[in-house]
Design a protein around this motif. Structure first.
Motif, PDB file in Angstrom:
ATOM      1  N   ARG A  95       3.837  -3.359  -0.540  1.00 16.36           N
ATOM      2  CA  ARG A  95       2.865  -4.197  -1.182  1.00 16.36           C
ATOM      3  C   ARG A  95       1.366  -4.021  -0.391  1.00 16.36           C
ATOM      4  O   ARG A  95       0.715  -4.863  -0.480  1.00 16.36           O
ATOM      5  N   ARG A  97      -1.873  -3.463  -1.528  1.00 16.24           N
ATOM      6  CA  ARG A  97      -2.697  -3.451  -2.659  1.00 16.24           C
ATOM      7  C   ARG A  97      -3.683  -2.452  -2.987  1.00 16.24           C
ATOM      8  O   ARG A  97      -3.766  -1.682  -4.149  1.00 16.24           O
ATOM      9  N   GLU A 100      -1.633   1.015  -3.800  1.00 15.75           N
ATOM     10  CA  GLU A 100      -0.828   0.831  -5.057  1.00 15.75           C
ATOM     11  C   GLU A 100      -2.045   1.133  -6.134  1.00 15.75           C
ATOM     12  O   GLU A 100      -1.845   1.602  -7.116  1.00 15.75           O
TER      13      GLU A 100
END
Length: 152
Positions: A95, A97, A100
């Motif tokens: 997670r 960000r 990602e």
């Protein structure tokens, strides 16, 4: 001396040659109409990984990834018969960000890809997965062509 080695390794990576860093490299060979000559999904995936690294070279870590990675991002993506990226989605992540977003943007910035051979397609598409391995500095390697991680 270490600076010279680092520069040499970077030049080898950018040239698409096999270097001391251990990354697998293959030229992306295509036919006159842009169809990849890779005759297996594995070979096509290696060619795409090399292309992603080449297009996004400033974001790539050269050398062995650190022992404890900042992030591991697994992306599933679909390529159509023309080499267009149809969709991509994060399948696994911690997670983070930023990493990602980097994984998805580097994939998108590389498209379109060479056309996959028709023998690799299912219903006119090819579904692939790739893993981005991020060091603390935010640079990555792709698992398909990465060296083994450093020991702790």
């Amino acid at each position: 001396m270490n600076k010279r080695i680092g520069i040499t390794m970077l030049l080898l990576a950018l040239a698409g040659c096999a270097g001391k860093d251990g990354l697998q490299r293959t030229e992306i060979e295509t036919t006159a109409d842009g169809t990849s000559t890779a005759d297996s999904v594995g070979d096509y995936k290696i060619a795409l990984a090399n292309r992603i690294v080449q297009v996004n070279s400033t974001k790539v870590y050269i050398g062995r990834p650190q022992a404890l990675l900042r992030s591991v991002v697994v992306v599933k993506y679909v390529v159509d018969a023309n080499g267009s990226l149809l969709r991509s989605e994060i399948m696994r992540s911690n997670r983070d960000r930023t990493t990602e977003a980097t994984a998805l943007s580097t994939l998108r910035s590389t498209a379109p890809f060479p056309k996959p051979a028709s023998s690799l397609l299912r219903h006119g598409r090819l579904e692939l997965m790739e893993t981005w391995l991020f060091n603390n500095d935010g640079r990555f390697q792709l698992r398909t062509i990465a060296e083994a991680q450093m020991d702790e």
